[in-house]
Design an enzyme around this catalytic site. Structure first.
Site, mmCIF file in Angstrom:
data_model
loop_
_atom_site.group_PDB
_atom_site.id
_atom_site.type_symbol
_atom_site.label_atom_id
_atom_site.label_comp_id
_atom_site.label_asym_id
_atom_site.label_seq_id
_atom_site.Cartn_x
_atom_site.Cartn_y
_atom_site.Cartn_z
ATOM 1 N N SER A 268 35.500 35.665 42.776
ATOM 2 C CA SER A 268 36.072 35.238 41.503
ATOM 3 C C SER A 268 36.543 36.445 40.690
ATOM 4 O O SER A 268 37.344 37.223 41.163
ATOM 5 C CB SER A 268 35.048 34.392 40.738
ATOM 6 O OG SER A 268 35.652 33.652 39.705
ATOM 7 N N ASP B 103 37.424 28.455 43.820
ATOM 8 C CA ASP B 103 36.600 29.615 43.493
ATOM 9 C C ASP B 103 35.504 29.886 44.532
ATOM 10 O O ASP B 103 34.727 29.003 44.879
ATOM 11 C CB ASP B 103 35.954 29.361 42.127
ATOM 12 C CG ASP B 103 35.418 30.618 41.476
ATOM 13 O OD1 ASP B 103 34.798 31.422 42.188
ATOM 14 O OD2 ASP B 103 35.607 30.780 40.265
#
Length: 345
Positions: free
Chosen positions: A52, A177
């Site tokens: 991320s 993600d």
């Protein structure tokens, strides 16, 4: 320790990635000043693994950018990217178009084949619910995908559900993600390092940088005690039309009166404090991996994850400056870093 295989792992955490890169910039500056060098922090490691926001940082460090350069990117990126363009109810809260523009400023058109330090970026394939890791050429099996653009991978690894749309890259589709399965990617980095070192953990050192240990979670726990889908997925701000309408419905008010109040109210339609479910998944997973990797590597492992004085949700830009106060590197951590990565003079 200079003959060890050195791994740097960077957590996810949205805007809290500012803390990670601030810490790295401080380490980079101190090491260069003390050793009279000019070496970017990424070049002091053999493998960088990021998830991320940590994946964004890892990508930039891997192509040779200094931590200070990435810190400047974050100072510009955060206030621009986290400006709500949608309601967040029926569409992602943010567009990733601005994020893409900002990333292109530092990553340009670089590919996995262009990295100076080996790199691994995490993501999840939504169609098959499987991890999708993007790696440079340290394994031969990675060769067919070395033409992936780092910008695309950075967008994919940071595409947090409800916050950003899914991302497709040249060789992968519908990615979300990486924090869903590896918010702390230290175990990912350790497993790959073991494969490169005959499964001998004694040959490996690993430095893990977190995005801050929060004093409490950034959501309303009282709402979750008997919560259903809505409260777990999104913590709606109480001072919004949507929150008032939900409360009125629970109280048994008529649809007519709920609609009338909704139309006449001058409050903001919708805002949220984030997603309790996502925050819980990511934070608890990070802590679990910390204990697992620490058990396996013992003194060859260091995690820097300062305790923060306030809770900060993934997109809370109002508290970014607070992280400057906890980003200093203490002497004990500095000594451990120098020992682990062979920088002792």
């Amino acid at each position: 320790m200079s003959n060890k295989f050195k791994v740097l792992c960077l957590d996810g955490g949205g805007v809290r990635g500012y803390l990670s890169i601030k810490i790295l910039a401080n380490i980079e500056k101190i090491l260069n000043e003390q050793n009279d060098e000019n070496i970017n922090i990424g070049q002091r490691f053999d493998l960088i693994v990021g998830t991320s926001t940590g994946g964004i940082i890892a990508s930039a460090l891997a192509i040779g950018k200094s931590a200070q350069e990435v810190l400047e990117l974050y100072k510009n990126l955060i206030p621009k990217v986290f400006q709500s363009e949608e309601s967040g109810v029926f569409a992602p809260k943010y567009s990733n178009s601005i994020l893409k523009e900002e990333l292109e400023k530092i990553l340009d058109d670089k590919r996995l084949s262009d990295v100076k330090t080996d790199l691994c970026i995490t993501s999840v394939d939504v169609e098959n619910a499987t991890p999708r890791f993007h790696k440079s050429k340290y394994f031969n099996r990675n060769s067919p995908r070395l033409d992936e653009r780092l910008v695309d991978l950075a967008l994919a690894t940071s595409a947090a559900p409800t916050y950003f749309p899914l991302v497709s890259t040249k060789h992968s589709t519908n990615l979300t993600d990486g924090g869903i399965i590896a918010n702390n990617p230290s175990m990912v980095g350790l497993i790959d390092a073991m494969q490169l070192n005959d499964n001998n953990v004694e040959k490996i050192v690993l430095v893990s940088i977190g995005t801050g240990e929060q004093p409490c979670m950034p959501y309303d726990i009282d709402k979750l005690k008997n919560a259903g889908k809505q409260n777990w997925i999104v913590d709606i701000d109480d001072n919004t039309k949507v929150s008032k309408a939900i409360k009125a419905h629970k109280e048994g008010k008529s649809i007519f009166n709920i609609c009338k109040d909704f139309i006449l109210s001058k409050q903001k339609v919708f805002d949220s404090k984030g997603s309790p479910l996502i925050e819980l998944l990511m934070d608890s997973q990070s802590k679990l991996v910390h204990f697992q990797v620490g058990f396996l590597l013992k003194d060859n492992y260091l995690r820097i994850n300062p305790k923060m004085n306030t809770s900060i949700s993934l997109d809370d830009i109002s508290k970014v400056d607070n992280m400057n106060n906890v980003a200093d590197v203490n002497q004990q951590n500095l000594a451990e870093i120098k020992k682990l990565i062979g920088e002792e003079k």
